[in-house]
Design a protein around this motif. Structure first.
Motif, PDB file in Angstrom:
ATOM      1  N   LEU A  94       0.825  -1.200   0.000  1.00  0.00           N
ATOM      2  CA  LEU A  94       0.000   0.000   0.000  1.00  0.00           C
ATOM      3  C   LEU A  94       0.863   1.254   0.000  1.00  0.00           C
ATOM      4  CD1 LEU A  94      -2.816   1.391   0.355  1.00  0.00           C
ATOM      5  CD2 LEU A  94      -2.388   1.278   2.823  1.00  0.00           C
ATOM      6  N   PHE A 101      -8.131  -1.931   2.361  1.00  0.00           N
ATOM      7  CA  PHE A 101      -7.882  -1.358   1.050  1.00  0.00           C
ATOM      8  C   PHE A 101      -9.178  -0.726   0.566  1.00  0.00           C
ATOM      9  CE2 PHE A 101      -4.634  -4.638   1.344  1.00  0.00           C
ATOM     10  CZ  PHE A 101      -3.503  -3.930   0.960  1.00  0.00           C
ATOM     11  N   LEU A 145      -5.197   5.215  -2.817  1.00  0.00           N
ATOM     12  CA  LEU A 145      -4.660   4.077  -3.554  1.00  0.00           C
ATOM     13  C   LEU A 145      -4.919   4.214  -5.043  1.00  0.00           C
ATOM     14  CD1 LEU A 145      -3.300   1.313  -3.583  1.00  0.00           C
ATOM     15  CD2 LEU A 145      -5.534   0.277  -3.110  1.00  0.00           C
TER      16      LEU A 145
END
Length: 431
Positions: free
Chosen positions: A112, A421, A163
């Protein structure tokens, strides 16, 4: 002597004067049913018991049937309710700090950190932004103004996905809503505003709300009352949600005055089972302000009796009961985990479940908490100009301390756990 040929399949075998038919050789014409022939509802019961999201991701790559089930939204909602999202690190005023080995989330956290942009360079460059909240991998920021004395009550807000490097600018609070809390009288103290994510409730989740959906709440502290507005990405609009006078919260006049004057930035906010909780230990009031997001109502609840330090953390203890981490005693001794035996937003009959021993010689601080994780920071008690702060995570179920990282820091406030996520803001989720 002529060599005897071995018998062929099905031919008789001579044993002295007797002949016996030979057993048939096994064939592969009939095999056991493959795992993919198991009905979906039974396969779901198997997959939902996998110990971690990583295991689910690996098995989804085995075949099309597994992937179809593992990416089904209703299945994923059930899976996430049973399994805590991965704790990947935390963010503070200096940036993002991923979990380092030997923390179990270290590989995912490193991936990440390499892929995401936690400097938010993809946001409009003409603005400076400050983090307000982090939830489910998304970040809520508001625009900073050069002169803080000219900071408007309602500033620009943006929800971003670091992200996938995507963001959505939220519309301004409508004038009619803003006018309901704006005070033009200079003798009246200016209202204070705080913004944070409002999680999707269980009823909305059961109704198959899209993973791209999010909600933001704006809470205004006025001199005489509290007020809230809610933004939903489904409608793209703000609406008035709740309002409550301080005098209606069963407070003494002194408590009401003290609580109305504290800036919401300094209040520790936690969320569990559809309710937000704020403690007022910073001004030595042993009460919890409760905001029920299902009924959109404010109320007050008492903290359990005892001598508490100025930090508590509300978590989900399981079976609908609240858990609370509290410090007792000195700098090293006395982190206790207590559970309210009464279910609901007004906890009562607290019972100590565990006393967690901590190493002596350190000052400990509860940095942040989610429904399922606790973030602890510790520094040496000896005076140091630039102390090294170590950070630890604790799972609510295991109560096991796991070191995340260490860094030089003098400001132990404003750290926010980063879990999960994020699903993209604009597309369907993937594993």
């Amino acid at each position: 002597m002529a060599r005897r040929r071995p018998p062929t399949a099905g031919s008789p075998v001579q044993d002295g004067l007797h002949f016996h038919p030979s057993p048939p050789i096994a064939t592969n014409k009939k095999v056991a049913s493959p795992l993919t022939d198991i009905p979906d509802h039974l396969l779901a019961e198997i997959l939902i018991r996998l110990p971690s999201p990583e295991d689910l991701a690996r098995i989804s790559a085995a075949c099309v049937s597994f992937r179809r089930l593992a990416t089904d939204r209703s299945f994923l909602r059930c899976f996430r309710r049973l399994h805590a999202p991965p704790l990947l690190g935390f963010r503070d005023h200096d940036g993002f700090y991923p979990a380092l080995p030997p923390h179990p989330s270290a590989p995912a956290a490193r991936a990440l950190a390499l892929a995401a942009d936690f400097s938010f360079s993809f946001l409009p460059s003409h603005c400076r932004w400050a983090v307000q909240d982090i939830r489910d991998g998304r970040v809520l920021l508001h625009r900073l103004h050069e002169q803080r004395d000219q900071l408007p009550l309602f500033t620009e807000l943006v929800v971003c996905d670091p992200l996938h490097r995507r963001y959505i600018l939220l519309p301004q609070v409508p004038d009619d809503l803003a006018a309901s809390v704006q005070h033009l009288d200079p003798t009246v103290r200016k209202p204070q505003c705080t913004t944070f994510f409002l999680p999707i409730g269980e009823e909305e989740a059961a109704a198959a709300v899209e993973e791209t959906t999010f909600r933001v709440i704006c809470m205004i502290h006025c001199e005489h009352y509290l007020s809230t507005f809610v933004f939903s990405s489904s409608t793209g609009q703000w609406r008035a949600a709740a309002s409550k006078a301080w005098s209606d919260l069963i407070l003494s006049k002194r408590e009401a005055v003290m609580m109305s004057q504290i800036h919401p930035f300094f209040l520790r906010r936690q969320y569990a089972y559809g309710c937000f909780y704020w403690d007022w230990l910073i001004i030595k009031i042993k009460k919890l302000l409760v905001f029920d997001t299902r009924r959109m109502e404010f109320s007050m609840a008492d903290l359990p009796p005892g001598e508490w330090r100025m930090q508590v953390a509300i978590v989900e203890a399981g079976q609908g009961m609240l858990g609370m981490f509290v410090f007792r005693g000195g700098t090293a001794a006395g982190l206790s985990y207590i559970v309210a035996q009464h279910k609901g937003d007004s906890p009562s009959k607290w019972q100590t479940e565990k006393r967690i021993s901590l190493d002596s010689g350190y000052k400990y601080c509860i940095e942040d908490a989610t429904e399922r994780y606790l973030l602890l920071g510790r520094t040496e008690t000896s005076f140091l100009e630039n102390p090294l702060t170590e950070y630890f995570s604790m799972g609510i179920k295991t109560l096991k301390l796991q070191r995340i990282c260490a860094k030089q820091s003098t400001l132990m406030y404003g750290n926010r756990l980063y879990t999960n996520f994020p699903p993209s803001l604009l597309s369907s989720p993937t594993i």
